[in-house]
Design a protein around this motif. Structure first.
Motif, PDB file in Angstrom:
ATOM      1  N   THR A   3      74.859  -8.306  74.633  1.00  0.00           N
ATOM      2  CA  THR A   3      73.412  -8.105  74.783  1.00  0.00           C
ATOM      3  C   THR A   3      72.864  -8.947  75.922  1.00  0.00           C
ATOM      4  N   ARG A  20      61.249   1.545  74.340  1.00  0.00           N
ATOM      5  CA  ARG A  20      60.870   0.982  73.047  1.00  0.00           C
ATOM      6  C   ARG A  20      60.656   2.125  72.056  1.00  0.00           C
ATOM      7  N   ILE A  21      61.334   2.057  70.903  1.00  0.00           N
ATOM      8  CA  ILE A  21      61.220   3.103  69.895  1.00  0.00           C
ATOM      9  C   ILE A  21      60.631   2.586  68.583  1.00  0.00           C
ATOM     10  N   GLY A  22      60.324   1.312  68.554  1.00  0.00           N
ATOM     11  CA  GLY A  22      59.738   0.716  67.368  1.00  0.00           C
ATOM     12  C   GLY A  22      59.344  -0.713  67.661  1.00  0.00           C
ATOM     13  N   ARG A  24      60.643  -3.636  66.977  1.00  0.00           N
ATOM     14  CA  ARG A  24      61.702  -4.499  67.519  1.00  0.00           C
ATOM     15  C   ARG A  24      62.928  -3.706  67.939  1.00  0.00           C
ATOM     16  N   ALA A  25      62.773  -2.391  68.073  1.00  0.00           N
ATOM     17  CA  ALA A  25      63.920  -1.535  68.384  1.00  0.00           C
ATOM     18  C   ALA A  25      63.771  -0.900  69.757  1.00  0.00           C
ATOM     19  N   VAL A  26      64.880  -0.847  70.471  1.00  0.00           N
ATOM     20  CA  VAL A  26      64.923  -0.183  71.766  1.00  0.00           C
ATOM     21  C   VAL A  26      66.117   0.758  71.786  1.00  0.00           C
ATOM     22  N   ALA A  27      66.059   1.707  72.712  1.00  0.00           N
ATOM     23  CA  ALA A  27      67.165   2.638  72.920  1.00  0.00           C
ATOM     24  C   ALA A  27      67.246   2.899  74.416  1.00  0.00           C
TER      25      ALA A  27
END
Length: 48
Positions: A3, A20-22, A24-27
């Motif tokens: 990471t 950013r998808i949420g 604290r989430a990324v894709a």
């Protein structure tokens, strides 16, 4: 790839940025990653 390595490469503009998808989430966009991989392969082949 770790990471920390990914984020270092992103800071250097040498790896596609995440989406950013949420909270604290990324894709990552798969096509952008595939292009990045293809470029690394091309660099490798041209160096040989």
């Amino acid at each position: 790839m770790s990471t920390s390595t990914l984020y270092r490469l992103m800071d250097q503009k040498r790896f596609p940025p995440p989406v950013r998808i949420g909270g604290r989430a990324v894709a990552w966009v798969e096509s952008e990653i595939n292009e990045w991989i293809a470029a690394r392969i091309e660099e490798r082949d041209n160096a040989a």
